[in-house]
Write a protein that holds these residues in place. Structure first.
Motif, PDB file in Angstrom:
ATOM      1  N   THR A 328       2.737   4.702   3.311  1.00 40.19           N
ATOM      2  CA  THR A 328       1.719   3.731   3.694  1.00 40.19           C
ATOM      3  C   THR A 328       0.354   4.377   3.926  1.00 40.19           C
ATOM      4  O   THR A 328      -0.643   3.660   4.089  1.00 40.19           O
ATOM      5  CB  THR A 328       2.129   2.958   4.968  1.00 40.19           C
ATOM      6  N   TYR A 329       0.278   5.693   3.927  1.00 42.37           N
ATOM      7  CA  TYR A 329      -1.040   6.342   3.962  1.00 42.37           C
ATOM      8  C   TYR A 329      -1.793   6.149   2.641  1.00 42.37           C
ATOM      9  O   TYR A 329      -2.985   6.386   2.586  1.00 42.37           O
ATOM     10  CB  TYR A 329      -0.907   7.839   4.257  1.00 42.37           C
ATOM     11  N   LYS A 330      -1.085   5.740   1.620  1.00 41.93           N
ATOM     12  CA  LYS A 330      -1.732   5.461   0.339  1.00 41.93           C
ATOM     13  C   LYS A 330      -2.187   4.011   0.313  1.00 41.93           C
ATOM     14  O   LYS A 330      -1.387   3.096   0.511  1.00 41.93           O
ATOM     15  CB  LYS A 330      -0.758   5.729  -0.811  1.00 41.93           C
ATOM     16  N   GLN A 331      -3.485   3.793   0.073  1.00 39.85           N
ATOM     17  CA  GLN A 331      -4.024   2.442  -0.088  1.00 39.85           C
ATOM     18  C   GLN A 331      -4.153   2.140  -1.569  1.00 39.85           C
ATOM     19  O   GLN A 331      -4.775   2.901  -2.312  1.00 39.85           O
ATOM     20  CB  GLN A 331      -5.390   2.316   0.598  1.00 39.85           C
ATOM     21  N   ASP A 332      -3.579   1.017  -1.988  1.00 38.92           N
ATOM     22  CA  ASP A 332      -3.620   0.628  -3.397  1.00 38.92           C
ATOM     23  C   ASP A 332      -4.665  -0.433  -3.670  1.00 38.92           C
ATOM     24  O   ASP A 332      -5.260  -0.463  -4.743  1.00 38.92           O
ATOM     25  CB  ASP A 332      -2.241   0.107  -3.836  1.00 38.92           C
ATOM     26  N   GLU A 333      -4.880  -1.338  -2.704  1.00 35.63           N
ATOM     27  CA  GLU A 333      -5.831  -2.416  -2.910  1.00 35.63           C
ATOM     28  C   GLU A 333      -7.252  -1.958  -2.578  1.00 35.63           C
ATOM     29  O   GLU A 333      -7.459  -1.097  -1.728  1.00 35.63           O
ATOM     30  CB  GLU A 333      -5.463  -3.606  -2.012  1.00 35.63           C
ATOM     31  N   GLY A 334      -8.227  -2.559  -3.250  1.00 33.92           N
ATOM     32  CA  GLY A 334      -9.621  -2.223  -2.944  1.00 33.92           C
ATOM     33  C   GLY A 334      -9.945  -0.804  -3.357  1.00 33.92           C
ATOM     34  O   GLY A 334      -9.837  -0.438  -4.537  1.00 33.92           O
ATOM     35  N   LEU A 335     -10.339   0.013  -2.399  1.00 33.86           N
ATOM     36  CA  LEU A 335     -10.630   1.424  -2.647  1.00 33.86           C
ATOM     37  C   LEU A 335      -9.322   2.202  -2.564  1.00 33.86           C
ATOM     38  O   LEU A 335      -8.763   2.378  -1.487  1.00 33.86           O
ATOM     39  CB  LEU A 335     -11.620   1.933  -1.591  1.00 33.86           C
TER      40      LEU A 335
END
Length: 727
Positions: A328-335
Motif C-alpha cells: 500500500t506504499y505504492k500509489q497507483d491512482e493520480g501521481l
C-alpha cells in the motif's frame, strides 16, 4: 538549487513561478519594486484570465527580453523549503510528470498559508457573580471540569444559554481570552524512559544511535521478526535525534490509517505527547493545522500515510518507514509513486537518516542491505517468554471442507481446542464482503459492475452488491437481470462475512466479529480484542498489520493460495510476506501460538519456506528467478497506460505509441495489450510494459519516447515507473 541573485531595492528582477497545475514548466514574472521575493515564497500571479497561487522557483536578474506580467501579491505562509523544492524537481524527472503535478501533492491545504484563526474561550476568573443562581452555578461547575472552553461548549455542558456565560464574564467570574483554533503540537520529551530493552534490542538501538551521531544521510534496514520490538528500537533512534537537535523534525510512515491509533498511544507513552497526524481520513481542519505546523517547523514528529512525504519539512532529520514491505506504499491512482523508495530519496536530499522496518523486508530493500547500501540491523527473536508461532498446513485435497462450508475439519478442531482453553482465534481471509461473485443458476449470468468488467461482491449484512473497483453499489435483485429467473442468484466463494457466518453456526457460544476496511468501528474492535471480549476475529489484511492481541494464540488462514495466482512477478513474495505477518499475530504474549494454513498447494515455495522458517532461502530463490528475468530489483519496469471511451481509438493510439519507441539496447517493449481489467467506468484500457536493464535510465528513455508521440485529448496516457499493479 541555484542561489538567488543579489538585487538592490531599485534594480528590476523577475522570478520563475511554478503553479500546482499540469503545466510543462515554471513561468517568468516581473517583480514590482515594492516587493522582495526569494525562492520558496508563496505568491499570487496572473495565469491566463485568472489569478493563481504558485511558488517562486527561481529569482533571475533583470527584467528579461520580453514583456512580462507582474506578480500580484505575496500569499503568505512559511516559504517552501529548499529540500522540498529539490524533491519536487527530482520526482518530476523520475516519474516523467510535469513539476506542477508533483507540486500539487505538496500544496494540499491552501488555508494553511494563513495564520491560525482564533476563538474566544472562558476560564475561571478572579471575581464572583453579583448574584448566584442555579444556572450560573452549573456554568462555574462546568468550567472547573473543562478548565477552558467556548461559550457554546460551556452552555452545552451546563444546560444553559450562552447569555448566562456572557453574564458571568461581565461580572469577572469568568475570564475571557483568545486562543488559536489550531494550537501548536506538544514538544516531545526525549528524556522520558522507554521500556526496558532486551540485550538484542539494546544492541540494535545502539547501532541506530551511532548512525544518528554520524550525521548526514544514513540508511538502515531494521529487520526483525514479528513481535521482536522494532517500534521500541526505533523510538530510541528518535530520542537520539531529538537530544542532538531539539528542533529536528521526524516522519514516521505507516501503511494503514488503522495502525495510527496503536502507534499514537505508544508514542505518547514514550515521549509524553501525541505526534501530528497526516492521512486521507483526517479532517480538513486537522490537515490544515498539521501542514501549517510542519511548514513553520513547529511540528516535531509526524505520523502519516505515504502522502506525508510531500509535507514541507524545513528541518527533516529522520524518516521511518514502518512495515516497509507493504504494497500500500505504492500509489497507483493520480501521481503514481512508491512511498518507500521516495522516503529514501527525500532523506538523501535532506541529509537525513532513513530507517526501513519490517519483519518481512521487500526484496528491493534486502538486496540493498546485502549490497552494503543499507546498514542491516536484525532482531531475530521475540523478547521474554514469547516465541514465534508453530506453522502447519492443512491440505484441502485431503481434508476438504463440507459442501457449502469453508473451514476444514482440522481447522474446526483447532479452533474448538483454542476456545476451550479460553484463548482467542483469528480467521484470516483477504476478501471483503460475503461472496466475491454472484451468478444465476439458471442461465449462468454473472453480476458485474456497469461499464466495468469487475464482478460485484455481495455484502449480505447490507443486502447490496458492491464493486470494490469503482464503488458502484446496488441492492441484490430478486431475479436475474438476464433471464428474469426468480430467486436464481447464488453466492460463489467466501468473503469474511461468509466465514463469520460459518464460525457463528459452528461455535454458537463464541463471540465472533469481523474486522475489515468495511468495519465502521475498527478502533473499537481492536480494543475489544485486546480486552479479550472477542473469541473469534474474522479479518482481512487489515487485521494482520501491527496489532498486538495478548490472548490470540491461533491464526487460521482460510485460503493461503489466494495471492499466488496471476501474472504479478511479486506474487510469491507478497504471499510469503502476508502469511508471515498474519501468522505473527499469534502467541505474542507468554502463551505459545500456532498458525494453520488451508491450502491446495502445500508444496509451494512460499508456503514451504514459512513452515520451515527459512525466509532467507525463499528470498534467495526469488532473487535468482527475478535476476534471470531482469526484473526488479535486478532490472527496471515501467508501464504506459492508455484509456479511451472508444475501443478502436485506444487500440490505434496504443499501437502508434509502441511503433515510435526509441531503439535502445537493453530495453524490451511488451504490448500493447489488454490488462485483466480491460474496461473501467466505460473507459477501455490498453497497456505497454517496458523492461530495461538496471543501468539504463528508464525515466530518461520514457521522456524521450513521450516527446515523439502526440495523442488526442480523448485518450488518456499515463506513465508508471516501477508498477506494482498488473490488473
Amino acid at each position: 538549487m541555484p542561489q538567488a541573485p543579489t538585487v538592490t531595492e531599485d534594480s528590476p528582477y523577475r522570478v520563475s513561478i511554478l503553479f500546482p497545475l499540469p503545466l510543462p514548466e515554471a513561468f517568468d514574472y516581473l517583480v514590482p519594486p515594492e516587493m522582495c521575493l526569494q525562492p520558496g515564497d508563496h505568491v499570487v500571479a496572473p495565469l491566463g484570465k485568472r489569478a493563481a497561487r504558485g511558488v517562486v522557483w527561481a529569482v533571475k536578474p533583470g527584467p528579461g527580453e520580453r514583456a512580462l506580467k507582474q506578480v500580484e501579491e505575496p500569499a503568505g505562509g512559511a516559504p517552501l523549503p529548499e529540500g522540498t523544492r529539490l524533491f519536487v524537481d527530482w520526482l518530476s524527472r523520475y516519474l516523467v510528470q510535469s513539476p506542477g503535478i508533483v507540486l500539487r501533492s505538496v500544496l494540499r491545504s491552501g488555508d494553511a498559508l494563513k495564520p491560525s484563526p482564533t476563538e474566544t474561550v472562558y476560564r475561571r476568573g478572579s471575581g464572583e457573580p453579583d448574584r448566584m443562581t442555579d444556572a450560573r452555578g452549573r456554568v462555574l461547575d462546568a468550567v472547573e471540569v473543562l478548565h477552558e472552553a467556548s461559550a457554546a461548549d460551556l452552555a452545552r455542558e451546563a444546560g444553559v444559554t450562552a447569555s448566562v456565560v456572557k453574564g458571568l464574564a461581565k461580572s469577572g467570574a469568568l475570564a475571557e481570552l483568545t486562543r488559536p483554533v489550531d494550537p501548536p503540537f506538544g514538544l516531545p520529551d526525549s528524556e522520558r524512559e522507554g521500556l526496558t530493552l532486551t540485550m538484542m534490542q539494546a544492541e540494535a538501538a545502539g547501532v541506530l544511535r551511532r548512525l544518528v551521531r554520524a550525521g548526514g544521510f544514513q540508511a538502515a534496514l531494521l529487520d526483525g521478526v514479528t513481535g521482536s520490538g522494532k517500534t521500541e528500537v526505533y523510538f530510541e533512534a528518535i530520542a537520539e535525534v531529538l537530544r542532538r537537535e531539539p528542533g529536528a523534525q521526524i516522519l514516521i510512515m505507516l501503511p494503514e490509517i488503522a495502525l495510527t491509533e496503536a502507534v499514537l498511544s505508544r508514542f505518547k507513552a514514550r515521549f509524553g505527547v501525541e505526534p501530528a497526524l497526516w492521512h486521507s481520513g483526517a479532517s480538513p481542519k486537522a490537515r490544515r493545522r498539521a501542514w501549517r505546523e510542519v511548514a513553520e517547523g513547529r511540528a516535531r514528529i509526524v505520523v502519516g500515510a505515504r502522502s506525508s512525504l510531500f509535507l514541507p519539512f524545513p528541518k527533516l532529520r529522520m524518516v521511518i518507514v514502518d512495515e516497509e514491505h507493504d504494497p500500500t506504499y505504492k500509489q497507483d491512482e493520480g501521481l503514481p509513486y512508491q512511498g518507500r523508495d521516495l522516503a529514501v530519496v527525500r532523506s538523501k536530499i535532506e541529509g537525513a537518516m532513513v530507517i526501513l522496518a519490517s519483519a518481512t523486508p521487500s526484496l528491493e530493500s534486502l538486496s540493498n542491505a546485502l549490497a552494503g547500501r543499507y546498514v542491516h540491523v536484525r532482531l531475530a527473536a521475540r523478547p521474554g517468554a514469547a516465541v514465534l508461532p508453530e506453522v502447519d498446513t492443512i491440505d484441502l485435497r485431503e481434508h476438504p471442507a463440507e459442501t457449502g462450508r469453508w473451514l476444514s475439519p482440522p481447522m474446526i478442531e483447532a479452533v474448538r481446542d483454542t476456545l476451550e482453553r479460553g484463548e482467542q482465534c483469528l480467521l484470516y481471509l483477504n476478501r471483503r464482503g460475503y461472496a466475491p461473485l454472484v451468478l444465476c443458476r439458471t442461465c449462468g449470468h454473472r453480476m458485474v459492475s456497469p461499464d466495468t468488467q469487475s464482478y460485484l461482491v455481495e455484502h449480505r449484512y447490507t443486502g447490496r452488491l458492491v464493486c470494490h473497483v469503482t464503488g458502484f453499489s446496488m441492492p441484490k435483485p430478486a431475479h436475474c437481470p438476464a433471464c428474469n429467473a426468480q430467486d436464481s442468484l447464488t453466492s460463489i466463494g467466501p468473503g469474511v462475512e461468509r466465514v463469520a457466518e460459518e464460525a457463528k453456526l459452528t461455535f454458537p457460544d463464541a463471540s465472533v466479529e469481523i474486522y475489515s476496511s468495511d468495519s465502521r468501528s475498527g478502533a473499537e474492535i481492536v480494543a475489544a480484542m485486546e480486552r479479550g471480549e472477542i473469541d473469534i476475529l474474522v479479518g482481512t489484511q487489515i487485521a494482520a498489520k501491527g496489532h498486538n492481541f495478548p490472548g490470540l494464540t491461533l491464526v487460521g488462514v482460510v485460503d493461503a493460495d489466494l495471492g499466488l495466482a496471476g501474472g504479478d512477478p511479486r506474487a510469491g513474495e507478497r504471499t510469503f510476506q502476508t502469511l508471515v505477518q498474519v501468522a505473527g499475530r499469534a502467541g505474542r504474549a507468554d502463551r505459545p501460538g500456532r498458525a494453520l494454513l488451508q491450502t491446495h498447494q502445500p508444496e509451494h515455495d512460499a508456503i514451504q519456506a514459512l513452515i520451515a522458517g527459512d525466509r532467507d532461502a525463499f528470498l534467495e530463490m526469488e532473487a535468482m528467478v527475478r535476476e534471470s528475468l531482469g526484473l526488479p530489483p535486478f532490472g527496471r519496469l515501467a508501464a504506459i497506460g492508455f484509456m479511451s471511451m472508444n475501443p478502436e481509438q485506444v487500440d490505434r493510439v496504443a499501437n502508434d505509441y509502441a511503433a515510435k519507441a526509441p531503439n535502445s539496447e537493453g530495453v524490451e517493449i511488451w504490448g500493447p495489450a489488454e490488462p485483466p481489467r480491460a474496461m473501467i467506468r466505460g473507459w477501455h484500457r490498453r497497456r505497454i510494459l517496458v523492461r530495461a536493464d538496471k543501468e539504463i535510465d528508464i525515466s530518461a528513455y520514457l521522456r524521450a519516447w513521450s516527446k515523439r508521440v502526440k495523442t488526442p485529448p480523448s485518450v488518456r496516457v499515463s506513465i508508471d515507473v516501477e508498477p506494482y499493479s498488473f490488473i
